[in-house]
Design a protein around this motif. Structure first.
Motif, PDB file in Angstrom:
ATOM      1  N   GLN A 260      38.035 -74.872 103.255  1.00 32.53           N
ATOM      2  CA  GLN A 260      37.869 -75.998 104.179  1.00 32.53           C
ATOM      3  C   GLN A 260      38.619 -77.236 103.712  1.00 32.53           C
ATOM      4  OE1 GLN A 260      35.592 -74.737 102.185  1.00 32.53           O
ATOM      5  NE2 GLN A 260      34.159 -76.270 101.398  1.00 32.53           N
ATOM      6  N   ASP A 261      38.922 -77.307 102.412  1.00 30.55           N
ATOM      7  CA  ASP A 261      39.630 -78.473 101.882  1.00 30.55           C
ATOM      8  C   ASP A 261      41.142 -78.352 102.039  1.00 30.55           C
ATOM      9  OD1 ASP A 261      37.321 -79.794 101.070  1.00 30.55           O
ATOM     10  OD2 ASP A 261      37.262 -78.719  99.160  1.00 30.55           O
ATOM     11  N   ALA A 262      41.611 -77.167 102.415  1.00 29.44           N
ATOM     12  CA  ALA A 262      43.056 -76.948 102.513  1.00 29.44           C
ATOM     13  C   ALA A 262      43.643 -77.461 103.823  1.00 29.44           C
ATOM     14  CB  ALA A 262      43.359 -75.458 102.360  1.00 29.44           C
ATOM     15  N   VAL A 263      42.795 -77.673 104.837  1.00 25.17           N
ATOM     16  CA  VAL A 263      43.287 -78.115 106.149  1.00 25.17           C
ATOM     17  C   VAL A 263      43.772 -79.562 106.059  1.00 25.17           C
ATOM     18  CG1 VAL A 263      42.710 -78.432 108.578  1.00 25.17           C
ATOM     19  CG2 VAL A 263      41.660 -76.559 107.280  1.00 25.17           C
ATOM     20  N   PHE A 264      45.053 -79.773 106.335  1.00 21.49           N
ATOM     21  CA  PHE A 264      45.679 -81.100 106.250  1.00 21.49           C
ATOM     22  C   PHE A 264      45.449 -81.749 104.883  1.00 21.49           C
ATOM     23  CE2 PHE A 264      44.523 -80.967 110.945  1.00 21.49           C
ATOM     24  CZ  PHE A 264      45.791 -80.585 111.343  1.00 21.49           C
ATOM     25  N   LYS A 265      45.484 -80.930 103.847  1.00 24.93           N
ATOM     26  CA  LYS A 265      45.124 -81.403 102.507  1.00 24.93           C
ATOM     27  C   LYS A 265      45.949 -82.607 102.066  1.00 24.93           C
ATOM     28  CE  LYS A 265      44.733 -79.849  97.703  1.00 24.93           C
ATOM     29  NZ  LYS A 265      44.901 -78.696  96.775  1.00 24.93           N
ATOM     30  N   ASP A 266      47.245 -82.561 102.271  1.00 21.08           N
ATOM     31  CA  ASP A 266      48.120 -83.634 101.783  1.00 21.08           C
ATOM     32  C   ASP A 266      48.649 -84.510 102.908  1.00 21.08           C
ATOM     33  OD1 ASP A 266      47.974 -82.734  99.049  1.00 21.08           O
ATOM     34  OD2 ASP A 266      49.328 -81.096  99.590  1.00 21.08           O
ATOM     35  N   ALA A 267      48.028 -84.428 104.071  1.00 23.95           N
ATOM     36  CA  ALA A 267      48.506 -85.196 105.217  1.00 23.95           C
ATOM     37  C   ALA A 267      48.198 -86.681 105.062  1.00 23.95           C
ATOM     38  CB  ALA A 267      47.877 -84.667 106.498  1.00 23.95           C
ATOM     39  N   ASP A 268      49.172 -87.529 105.394  1.00 26.47           N
ATOM     40  CA  ASP A 268      48.910 -88.967 105.372  1.00 26.47           C
ATOM     41  C   ASP A 268      48.389 -89.396 106.742  1.00 26.47           C
ATOM     42  OD1 ASP A 268      51.097 -89.167 107.116  1.00 26.47           O
ATOM     43  OD2 ASP A 268      52.495 -89.734 105.523  1.00 26.47           O
ATOM     44  N   SER A 269      48.146 -90.685 106.914  1.00 22.36           N
ATOM     45  CA  SER A 269      47.527 -91.171 108.147  1.00 22.36           C
ATOM     46  C   SER A 269      48.396 -90.898 109.373  1.00 22.36           C
ATOM     47  CB  SER A 269      47.232 -92.667 108.034  1.00 22.36           C
ATOM     48  OG  SER A 269      48.434 -93.402 107.821  1.00 22.36           O
ATOM     49  N   ASN A 270      49.706 -90.974 109.216  1.00 23.34           N
ATOM     50  CA  ASN A 270      50.599 -90.714 110.342  1.00 23.34           C
ATOM     51  C   ASN A 270      50.589 -89.239 110.735  1.00 23.34           C
ATOM     52  OD1 ASN A 270      51.519 -93.405 110.661  1.00 23.34           O
ATOM     53  ND2 ASN A 270      52.962 -93.130 108.980  1.00 23.34           N
ATOM     54  N   GLU A 271      50.531 -88.366 109.762  1.00 18.48           N
ATOM     55  CA  GLU A 271      50.489 -86.928 110.042  1.00 18.48           C
ATOM     56  C   GLU A 271      49.157 -86.549 110.690  1.00 18.48           C
ATOM     57  OE1 GLU A 271      53.381 -85.148 106.533  1.00 18.48           O
ATOM     58  OE2 GLU A 271      51.353 -85.836 106.013  1.00 18.48           O
ATOM     59  N   LEU A 272      48.083 -87.186 110.244  1.00 17.34           N
ATOM     60  CA  LEU A 272      46.785 -86.921 110.864  1.00 17.34           C
ATOM     61  C   LEU A 272      46.781 -87.396 112.311  1.00 17.34           C
ATOM     62  CD1 LEU A 272      44.269 -87.890 108.016  1.00 17.34           C
ATOM     63  CD2 LEU A 272      44.850 -85.596 108.809  1.00 17.34           C
ATOM     64  N   LEU A 273      47.420 -88.534 112.573  1.00 20.48           N
ATOM     65  CA  LEU A 273      47.505 -89.031 113.934  1.00 20.48           C
ATOM     66  C   LEU A 273      48.296 -88.070 114.815  1.00 20.48           C
ATOM     67  CD1 LEU A 273      47.105 -91.117 116.145  1.00 20.48           C
ATOM     68  CD2 LEU A 273      49.022 -92.423 115.198  1.00 20.48           C
ATOM     69  N   GLU A 274      49.377 -87.517 114.297  1.00 19.59           N
ATOM     70  CA  GLU A 274      50.169 -86.553 115.063  1.00 19.59           C
ATOM     71  C   GLU A 274      49.344 -85.307 115.371  1.00 19.59           C
ATOM     72  OE1 GLU A 274      53.178 -86.881 116.474  1.00 19.59           O
ATOM     73  OE2 GLU A 274      52.923 -88.968 115.844  1.00 19.59           O
ATOM     74  N   ALA A 275      48.550 -84.868 114.405  1.00 20.38           N
ATOM     75  CA  ALA A 275      47.681 -83.705 114.640  1.00 20.38           C
ATOM     76  C   ALA A 275      46.654 -84.021 115.725  1.00 20.38           C
ATOM     77  CB  ALA A 275      46.982 -83.312 113.342  1.00 20.38           C
ATOM     78  N   LEU A 276      46.111 -85.242 115.702  1.00 21.58           N
ATOM     79  CA  LEU A 276      45.143 -85.668 116.723  1.00 21.58           C
ATOM     80  C   LEU A 276      45.805 -85.691 118.097  1.00 21.58           C
ATOM     81  CD1 LEU A 276      42.360 -86.881 117.502  1.00 21.58           C
ATOM     82  CD2 LEU A 276      43.312 -89.132 116.941  1.00 21.58           C
ATOM     83  N   LYS A 277      47.024 -86.209 118.176  1.00 20.09           N
ATOM     84  CA  LYS A 277      47.739 -86.277 119.451  1.00 20.09           C
ATOM     85  C   LYS A 277      47.983 -84.883 120.012  1.00 20.09           C
ATOM     86  CE  LYS A 277      51.208 -89.393 119.281  1.00 20.09           C
ATOM     87  NZ  LYS A 277      52.314 -90.158 118.637  1.00 20.09           N
ATOM     88  N   THR A 278      48.364 -83.960 119.146  1.00 16.69           N
ATOM     89  CA  THR A 278      48.597 -82.587 119.587  1.00 16.69           C
ATOM     90  C   THR A 278      47.315 -81.963 120.121  1.00 16.69           C
ATOM     91  OG1 THR A 278      50.389 -82.279 117.978  1.00 16.69           O
ATOM     92  CG2 THR A 278      49.346 -80.287 118.851  1.00 16.69           C
TER      93      THR A 278
END
Length: 239
Positions: free
Chosen positions: A38-56
């Motif tokens: 469960q810790d591997a999902v978006f493990k090293d993602a920064d705030s911008n990458e998390l936002l892109e994942a949210l948008k998708t």
């Protein structure tokens, strides 16, 4: 709420007997797992990458996502409210609205335009629920935002009624960019840490993923079955 627990020991002993075991008289230790997928999902993602994942993810859950900043927040909200058909509007009574510069919109601009808005007032009791039921749009703020599922986590309290997010026909949820975390794993940890630190938690924590929907019948997705038929996430750049 406090009170006296009656017959606690006898009750717990009886439950243990029915389960065919002895009572656990010491605290149960959390297992130490070898793997934590469960810790591997978006493990090293920064705030911008998390936002892109949210948008998708929002494209998959029929949710509008608009990015803005505090300076443009009023016009952004006015635009989406207009697109969603205007008032009546119901909103939480939340100090963060003032922090984001929305007081002029709530207290002056909308009233001057004859756009009806009601902010939750605990002293009014059930009258708040009736007003929420009649509202076209409900406005809330996400306390934690899950990028993986496109979920807003809302902490209710006496000034943040639960019905604001599901009784109106449409829902607008303001999401500080700083509130975005990878997934449920991080939300659970944040909540657990609040409990460990002795922080008072609300009796209700809502996890809202876009407009209401159901795919229980033949796996055909139906949107707007038991809540808002439209939802918009407004992400504020606050980092």
């Amino acid at each position: 709420m406090s009170g006296t627990i009656q017959n606690r020991e006898a009750f717990l002993t009886k439950i243990a007997e029915r389960l065919g075991r002895n009572r656990f008289l010491t605290n149960v230790e959390r297992p130490k797992w070898s793997y934590h997928p469960q810790d591997a999902v978006f493990k090293d993602a920064d705030s911008n990458e998390l936002l892109e994942a949210l948008k998708t993810q929002c494209t998959k859950i029929h949710t509008d996502l608009i990015e803005t900043n505090k300076a443009e927040l009023i016009e952004t909200i006015r635009t989406i409210v207009s697109e969603y058909g205007g008032g009546p509007i119901v909103a939480w009574k939340d100090s963060r609205f003032e922090e984001y510069g929305l007081s002029p919109l709530f207290n002056n601009i909308w009233p001057s335009e004859n756009t009806e808005i009601h902010q939750w007032e605990s002293a009014l009791g059930e009258e708040n629920i009736k007003l929420a039921e009649k509202s076209n749009i409900g406005i809330t703020i996400s306390d934690i935002t899950l990028a993986e599922s496109g979920t807003a986590v809302l902490f209710s309290d006496k000034d943040k009624g639960r019905t604001v997010s599901f009784l109106p026909l449409k829902s607008i949820i303001i999401m500080p960019k700083s509130s975005i975390v990878p997934r449920m794993t991080q939300a659970a940890r944040i909540i657990r840490e609040k409990i460990k630190s002795g922080e008072h938690l609300p009796s209700c924590i809502n996890f809202i993923t876009g407009p209401s929907n159901s795919a229980d019948i033949e796996m055909n997705l139906v949107v707007g079955v038991h809540g808002p038929v439209k939802a918009a996430y407004i992400v504020i750049e606050d980092l």
